[in-house]
Each structure stands twice: as C-alpha cells, then as structure tokens.
Enzyme design. Structure first.
Site, PDB file in Angstrom:
ATOM      1  N   SER A  22      43.477  15.344 -19.302  1.00 47.07           N
ATOM      2  CA  SER A  22      42.143  14.730 -19.218  1.00 47.07           C
ATOM      3  C   SER A  22      42.130  13.429 -18.417  1.00 47.07           C
ATOM      4  O   SER A  22      43.025  12.596 -18.537  1.00 47.07           O
ATOM      5  CB  SER A  22      41.621  14.442 -20.630  1.00 47.07           C
ATOM      6  OG  SER A  22      40.443  13.670 -20.544  1.00 47.07           O
ATOM      7  N   LYS A  73      34.150  21.456 -29.891  1.00 48.42           N
ATOM      8  CA  LYS A  73      32.793  20.916 -29.752  1.00 48.42           C
ATOM      9  C   LYS A  73      31.816  21.476 -30.781  1.00 48.42           C
ATOM     10  O   LYS A  73      30.918  20.765 -31.231  1.00 48.42           O
ATOM     11  CB  LYS A  73      32.257  21.217 -28.345  1.00 48.42           C
ATOM     12  CG  LYS A  73      32.931  20.419 -27.232  1.00 48.42           C
ATOM     13  CD  LYS A  73      32.345  20.848 -25.904  1.00 48.42           C
ATOM     14  CE  LYS A  73      32.690  19.912 -24.789  1.00 48.42           C
ATOM     15  NZ  LYS A  73      32.014  20.246 -23.538  1.00 48.42           N
ATOM     16  N   ASN A  94      29.878  16.583 -27.615  1.00 50.72           N
ATOM     17  CA  ASN A  94      31.062  16.089 -26.900  1.00 50.72           C
ATOM     18  C   ASN A  94      31.235  14.578 -27.093  1.00 50.72           C
ATOM     19  O   ASN A  94      32.169  13.998 -26.559  1.00 50.72           O
ATOM     20  CB  ASN A  94      31.012  16.440 -25.401  1.00 50.72           C
ATOM     21  CG  ASN A  94      29.953  15.660 -24.664  1.00 50.72           C
ATOM     22  OD1 ASN A  94      28.912  15.336 -25.227  1.00 50.72           O
ATOM     23  ND2 ASN A  94      30.200  15.354 -23.413  1.00 50.72           N
ATOM     24  N   GLY A 136      29.382  27.211 -23.027  1.00 51.45           N
ATOM     25  CA  GLY A 136      29.127  25.848 -23.498  1.00 51.45           C
ATOM     26  C   GLY A 136      28.411  24.988 -22.470  1.00 51.45           C
ATOM     27  O   GLY A 136      27.378  24.366 -22.779  1.00 51.45           O
ATOM     28  N   ALA A 137      28.926  24.943 -21.248  1.00 52.39           N
ATOM     29  CA  ALA A 137      28.314  24.100 -20.210  1.00 52.39           C
ATOM     30  C   ALA A 137      26.903  24.595 -19.917  1.00 52.39           C
ATOM     31  O   ALA A 137      25.967  23.801 -19.765  1.00 52.39           O
ATOM     32  CB  ALA A 137      29.168  24.130 -18.945  1.00 52.39           C
ATOM     33  N   ASP A 160      28.966  40.349 -21.490  1.00 57.34           N
ATOM     34  CA  ASP A 160      30.146  40.071 -22.318  1.00 57.34           C
ATOM     35  C   ASP A 160      29.671  39.370 -23.593  1.00 57.34           C
ATOM     36  O   ASP A 160      28.472  39.350 -23.895  1.00 57.34           O
ATOM     37  CB  ASP A 160      31.188  39.238 -21.548  1.00 57.34           C
ATOM     38  CG  ASP A 160      30.665  37.861 -21.138  1.00 57.34           C
ATOM     39  OD1 ASP A 160      29.553  37.476 -21.571  1.00 57.34           O
ATOM     40  OD2 ASP A 160      31.369  37.156 -20.394  1.00 57.34           O
TER      41      ASP A 160
HETATM   42  P1  NAD Z   1      32.723  29.041 -21.668  1.00 55.48           P
HETATM   43  O1  NAD Z   1      33.991  29.767 -21.979  1.00 55.48           O
HETATM   44  O2  NAD Z   1      31.921  28.484 -22.788  1.00 55.48           O
HETATM   45  O3  NAD Z   1      31.773  30.021 -20.807  1.00 55.48           O
HETATM   46  C1  NAD Z   1      32.303  30.831 -19.793  1.00 55.48           C
HETATM   47  C2  NAD Z   1      31.177  31.507 -19.000  1.00 55.48           C
HETATM   48  O4  NAD Z   1      31.785  32.178 -17.879  1.00 55.48           O
HETATM   49  C3  NAD Z   1      30.409  32.584 -19.781  1.00 55.48           C
HETATM   50  O5  NAD Z   1      29.053  32.579 -19.395  1.00 55.48           O
HETATM   51  C4  NAD Z   1      31.085  33.882 -19.310  1.00 55.48           C
HETATM   52  O6  NAD Z   1      30.230  35.026 -19.420  1.00 55.48           O
HETATM   53  C5  NAD Z   1      31.346  33.544 -17.858  1.00 55.48           C
HETATM   54  N1  NAD Z   1      32.394  34.351 -17.238  1.00 55.48           N
HETATM   55  C6  NAD Z   1      33.706  34.400 -17.564  1.00 55.48           C
HETATM   56  N2  NAD Z   1      34.353  35.236 -16.735  1.00 55.48           N
HETATM   57  C7  NAD Z   1      33.432  35.722 -15.873  1.00 55.48           C
HETATM   58  C8  NAD Z   1      33.483  36.623 -14.774  1.00 55.48           C
HETATM   59  N3  NAD Z   1      34.622  37.190 -14.384  1.00 55.48           N
HETATM   60  N4  NAD Z   1      32.331  36.905 -14.102  1.00 55.48           N
HETATM   61  C9  NAD Z   1      31.158  36.323 -14.469  1.00 55.48           C
HETATM   62  N5  NAD Z   1      31.055  35.452 -15.499  1.00 55.48           N
HETATM   63  C10 NAD Z   1      32.176  35.157 -16.182  1.00 55.48           C
HETATM   64  O7  NAD Z   1      33.131  27.886 -20.644  1.00 55.48           O
HETATM   65  P2  NAD Z   1      32.449  26.453 -20.424  1.00 55.48           P
HETATM   66  O8  NAD Z   1      33.053  25.480 -21.350  1.00 55.48           O
HETATM   67  O9  NAD Z   1      30.979  26.617 -20.396  1.00 55.48           O
HETATM   68  O10 NAD Z   1      33.013  26.086 -18.969  1.00 55.48           O
HETATM   69  C11 NAD Z   1      32.583  26.803 -17.817  1.00 55.48           C
HETATM   70  C12 NAD Z   1      32.980  26.031 -16.565  1.00 55.48           C
HETATM   71  O11 NAD Z   1      32.272  24.780 -16.553  1.00 55.48           O
HETATM   72  C13 NAD Z   1      34.473  25.663 -16.497  1.00 55.48           C
HETATM   73  O12 NAD Z   1      34.865  25.738 -15.151  1.00 55.48           O
HETATM   74  C14 NAD Z   1      34.522  24.223 -16.980  1.00 55.48           C
HETATM   75  O13 NAD Z   1      35.623  23.517 -16.453  1.00 55.48           O
HETATM   76  C15 NAD Z   1      33.217  23.709 -16.397  1.00 55.48           C
HETATM   77  N6  NAD Z   1      32.676  22.531 -17.104  1.00 55.48           N
HETATM   78  C16 NAD Z   1      32.422  21.439 -16.344  1.00 55.48           C
HETATM   79  C17 NAD Z   1      31.875  20.311 -16.904  1.00 55.48           C
HETATM   80  C18 NAD Z   1      31.590  19.143 -16.024  1.00 55.48           C
HETATM   81  O14 NAD Z   1      31.309  18.044 -16.551  1.00 55.48           O
HETATM   82  N7  NAD Z   1      31.622  19.304 -14.705  1.00 55.48           N
HETATM   83  C19 NAD Z   1      31.575  20.277 -18.296  1.00 55.48           C
HETATM   84  C20 NAD Z   1      31.836  21.429 -19.058  1.00 55.48           C
HETATM   85  C21 NAD Z   1      32.390  22.557 -18.439  1.00 55.48           C
END
Ligand code: NAD
Length: 294
Positions: A22, A73, A94, A136-137, A160
């Site tokens: 981090s 979270k 968060n 989540g995001a 999914d």
């Molecule tokens: P998560 O596991 O909660 O959600 C994953 C999402 O990806 C779901 O909607 C799932 O259906 C989709 N997915 C997974 N594999 C897939 C595929 N092959 N094809 C299509 N869709 C697919 O993850 P999250 O915590 O929401 O994180 C998602 C991304 O956002 C990550 O890259 C994370 O690093 C990034 N993120 C960035 C910030 C930021 O501040 N920039 C904050 C949180 C998360």
C-alpha cells in the site's frame, strides 16, 4: 532516529490483507509531516475474521482513525457505531473516524472518482454514465454519482456472482435517490453496450480487466468510443489501461485510476484531520522518488 514520534503522537492505521504494497503509509506520513501534525500512520495485516478484534483495538488504543481495505470493507461496516449516508447505501467502508470512542464509517472511493473527474473539468451533475462492473469500486461510484446528481447510470456486468450485486445496488439507490434513471445490463449484450455508450457522457471501467495480469485487455471495442466521451478507469496498475490508451488516441478526456486513488485518500485525510491534503506537494514528492528509484 524518527524525531517526529513522541508520547503524544496520535495513531492512524490501515487494516486489511495484504497491506504491504500500500502507498497509504507514505502518503499520509508525508502529509502529516508537511503540515506539522503530531500523527503517525501504520499498516496492519488483518484478515476478515480478525476485524472484530482490530476494531476493539482501535477503541482500546484510541486510534484516531483508520483506513480499511480488501477484504475487510464490508465486515467493518457492520462493526462501527455509525455510517455516513453513502456508506449506509453502499454497505462497505474504507475509512473509520474515531470521535472520542464513537466510530463512524465512511466510503471515499466514490468521492475520489468524482473529484478525479472534477480535476479534468468534468462535473457529474446531470450526466449519463455507463459503468462497467458491479463490485466494490463500482458500487461506491454508482452510489456517489447518484448522490451527486448524475441523471442516468447504465450498469453492465457479466453474468457472474457480481450481476446480482448490480441489481441490489440499483434497488438500494432507487430507495434513497429518486432523480436518477438506473438500468442493469448483461455485458455480453454488445449491441446494448454500443447504444448505451453512444448516448452517454461518461464511461468508466470498474472491473479488474485492464489490471495486471489482464493488462492490454479492454471490455470496450474502440469503435464504440468517440471524441466527446469522457473515459475513466479505476485500475491504477498499469497507470494507463488499454481502454484509457484507446480513448486518449481518439482525443477523449481521460481520468485514469491513479487520480481516483489519490483523491479518495485526500478525502480520508480531510475526515481524519479536517485539513486539505497537500496533494500537489505529494505528487511532486512521488515523482522525485520515482526518479531516484529509476
Ligand atoms: P471486485 O472484486 O469487487 O469487483 C470485480 C469486478 O470485475 C466485478 O464487477 C466482476 O464482474 C468484474 N470482472 C472480473 N473479471 C472479469 C472479466 N474477465 N470480464 C469482465 N468483468 C470481470 O473488485 P473491486 O474492489 O471493485 O476492484 C476493481 C478494480 O478497481 C481493481 O482494479 C481495483 O484495483 C480498482 N480499484 C481502484 C480504486 C482507486 O481508488 N483507483 C479503488 C478501489 C478499487
């Protein structure tokens, strides 16, 4: 020897697992030092099932505040005393602020997304968004965008485990924000995706597609993009995803995930300290560090 730390230094923490990668400790400690604040920030590797003990520890040690990261979270939201309006709808946090023993949970990911767009001159109010993803995001972005006055949000997810989450989020938003039109679609329906993007102002990828090891991949055919579409991504590793590169090559305004990451941290800093984080100075410091380590 670290001269800043004394018997009165207030502690902030990051809880989650893993936390070793981090950037938050560097960012917060840099900012505390810059602003002469008697605080320190440390990361603790805490598993989901250990969160009740970790929350008790925040109370016992009078920790001033904490960030919470994956996979803690959602469980953290059930353990605090109160939730911000956005965190109540999202059901995940968060940030925890410890106000004399009362722990309040906040979610700043959506705020970071909105601020990242603002920095590029884009106001979310009255805009139609297409959001790829329902994790989540995505949920944080969908809720904050609705709260901040987006006119319509079309959510696309593959069928999914997250698809149901998209439908649940639609219902939760509809229950508290009436002025936004929400739709959930199957990501496999490419004709629908093309049509929805054609009538949207902002497209954002919130899935893990584009993130290492899926870098080089994009969920959107480049022909669906156009110059006046604003294109954002939550992925910050790599700094520019294939989607962002495609959009940039067409002259679109782009908002990569690194900016969202920085601004969600700055929003947490404001909740922790009441002060604006020295964002420009931290960016400069990061650049200098990159040059030193190159
Ligand atoms: P998560 O596991 O909660 O959600 C994953 C999402 O990806 C779901 O909607 C799932 O259906 C989709 N997915 C997974 N594999 C897939 C595929 N092959 N094809 C299509 N869709 C697919 O993850 P999250 O915590 O929401 O994180 C998602 C991304 O956002 C990550 O890259 C994370 O690093 C990034 N993120 C960035 C910030 C930021 O501040 N920039 C904050 C949180 C998360």
């Amino acid at each position: 020897m670290e001269k800043r730390i004394s018997g009165t230094t207030g502690l902030f923490t990051l809880l989650g697992s893993p936390v070793g990668h981090s950037g938050s400790p560097a960012m917060f400690n840099f900012s505390f030092q810059k602003q002469g604040l008697d605080y320190a920030y440390l990361a603790f590797d805490v598993k989901k099932e250990q969160m009740p003990q970790a929350i008790d520890a925040l109370r016992l040690f009078k920790v001033r505040g904490s960030n919470v990261t994956m996979p803690c979270k959602t469980v953290a939201a059930d353990l605090v005393d109160d939730l911000s309006p956005a965190a109540k709808i999202v059901g995940a946090i968060n940030v925890i602020v410890n106000d004399n023993g009362k722990l309040t949970g906040h979610i700043t990911d959506g705020l970071g997304f909105v601020k990242n767009l603002q920095e590029k001159g884009v106001d979310i109010k009255g805009k139609k968004l297409v959001v790829l993803g329902a994790g989540g995001a995505a949920t944080a972005i969908q809720v904050q965008s609705a709260l901040d006055g987006a006119s319509a949000i079309s959510i696309f997810n593959k069928k999914d485990a997250f698809f149901e989450n998209a439908q649940a989020t639609k219902k939760k938003i509809n229950d508290s924000v009436t002025a936004v039109e929400l739709h959930v679609y199957d990501l496999d329906d490419q004709e629908k995706l093309k049509a929805e993007i054609a009538s949207a102002d902002i497209l954002v990828n919130t899935t893990i597609v584009g993130m290492k090891p899926l870098d080089g991949q994009s969920l959107v055919d480049k022909s669906f993009l156009r110059k006046d579409l604003v294109v954002a991504d939550t992925v910050y590793n790599p700094l520019k995803t294939q989607l962002i590169l495609d959009a940039e090559s067409l002259g679109c305004t782009v908002a990569p995930g690194k900016g969202m990451l920085l601004w969600q941290g700055a929003a947490a800093y404001k909740l922790f300290t009441g002060k604006d984080m020295p964002v420009d100075e931290y960016r400069k410091f990061e650049e200098e560090q990159k040059a030193v380590n190159a």
